[in-house]
Motif scaffolding. Structure first.
Motif, short mmCIF file in Angstrom:
data_model
loop_
_atom_site.label_atom_id
_atom_site.label_comp_id
_atom_site.label_asym_id
_atom_site.label_seq_id
_atom_site.Cartn_x
_atom_site.Cartn_y
_atom_site.Cartn_z
N ALA A 36 -9.61 8.25 3.59
CA ALA A 36 -9.88 8.06 5.02
C ALA A 36 -9.39 6.69 5.48
O ALA A 36 -8.78 6.57 6.55
CB ALA A 36 -11.37 8.23 5.29
N ALA A 37 -9.65 5.66 4.71
CA ALA A 37 -9.22 4.31 5.09
C ALA A 37 -7.70 4.22 5.19
O ALA A 37 -7.15 3.62 6.12
CB ALA A 37 -9.76 3.29 4.10
N ALA A 38 -7.01 4.82 4.23
CA ALA A 38 -5.54 4.78 4.22
C ALA A 38 -4.97 5.52 5.43
O ALA A 38 -4.00 5.05 6.06
CB ALA A 38 -5.00 5.38 2.94
N THR A 39 -5.53 6.65 5.79
CA THR A 39 -4.99 7.40 6.93
C THR A 39 -5.29 6.69 8.24
O THR A 39 -4.48 6.73 9.16
CB THR A 39 -5.51 8.85 6.97
N ARG A 40 -6.43 6.01 8.32
CA ARG A 40 -6.75 5.26 9.55
C ARG A 40 -5.76 4.12 9.77
O ARG A 40 -5.44 3.78 10.90
CB ARG A 40 -8.16 4.71 9.49
N ARG A 41 -5.29 3.52 8.70
CA ARG A 41 -4.36 2.39 8.80
C ARG A 41 -2.92 2.83 9.08
O ARG A 41 -2.10 2.03 9.51
CB ARG A 41 -4.35 1.59 7.49
N ASN A 42 -2.60 4.08 8.84
CA ASN A 42 -1.20 4.52 8.93
C ASN A 42 -0.83 4.90 10.36
O ASN A 42 -1.39 5.85 10.93
CB ASN A 42 -0.98 5.71 8.00
N CYS A 65 -6.42 13.06 11.58
CA CYS A 65 -6.76 13.43 10.20
C CYS A 65 -8.15 14.06 10.24
O CYS A 65 -9.09 13.44 10.75
CB CYS A 65 -6.73 12.21 9.29
N HIS A 66 -8.26 15.26 9.71
CA HIS A 66 -9.52 15.99 9.75
C HIS A 66 -9.90 16.46 8.36
O HIS A 66 -9.07 17.08 7.66
CB HIS A 66 -9.40 17.22 10.66
N MET A 67 -11.13 16.19 7.95
CA MET A 67 -11.66 16.79 6.73
C MET A 67 -12.06 18.21 7.11
O MET A 67 -12.74 18.42 8.13
CB MET A 67 -12.88 16.04 6.21
N TYR A 91 -8.07 18.09 3.57
CA TYR A 91 -7.73 17.39 4.81
C TYR A 91 -6.56 18.06 5.49
O TYR A 91 -5.68 18.60 4.83
CB TYR A 91 -7.33 15.93 4.53
N LEU A 92 -6.54 17.96 6.80
CA LEU A 92 -5.40 18.38 7.60
C LEU A 92 -4.95 17.17 8.40
O LEU A 92 -5.74 16.58 9.15
CB LEU A 92 -5.75 19.54 8.54
#
Length: 153
Positions: free
Chosen positions: A86-92, A98-100, A107-108
């Motif tokens: 989650a942290a990595a996708t928020r930074r990208n 991004c959805h769990m 994840y999607l």
């Protein structure tokens, strides 16, 4: 939505169409005084119905024309793996959403990149390099048939 009357709903519909409406224009469209309109918009914002205002930008003009959806399957579903992912996708910045999810994968991701070369780099550097990622399936969008962030009100 129990606390919304028909005027509140009209305000929300109009602001979804055009978030840049002045209070004067909005009050004219819903046939309410400017003062009453202002108070209703303040209340709708305070109560969390209106979360903010944004501009819709052109992905094509900003070199983000390629839209992809990526299913991500993790090799283990532990709190630390979820938190890291989650942290990595928020930074990208390439990741739009991004959805769990429940189902056959974890994840999607919805991402926008310039082209296939950039997507391959995004996949290898941003997704496959994360700990816990076991498998991905990518769906490149050929045509955007409908795209909307408007909610039915």
């Amino acid at each position: 939505m129990k606390n919304l009357d028909s005027l509140d709903r009209r305000i929300l519909r109009e602001l979804q169409k055009d978030g840049r409406l002045s209070n004067t224009e909005l009050s004219e469209r819903i046939n309410l005084s400017q003062t009453a309109t202002t108070e209703r918009v303040k209340r709708l914002t305070r109560d969390g119905y209106i979360l903010g205002y944004t501009a819709k930008l052109s992905p094509k003009k900003l070199d983000r024309a390629m839209l992809v959806f990526v299913e991500i399957k993790l090799d283990r579903t532990t709190p630390d793996v979820f938190a890291t992912f989650a942290a990595a996708t928020r930074r990208n910045p390439d990741v739009m959403e991004c959805h769990m999810v429940a189902g056959g994968f974890d994840y999607l991701i919805k991402a926008r990149v310039a082209d296939m070369e950039h997507y391959r780099r995004f996949l290898s550097d941003a997704l496959l390099s994360l700990p816990g990622v076991r498998e991905t399936h990518t769906y490149a969008v050929m045509e955007e048939v409908k795209e909307s962030s408007a909610l039915p009100v």
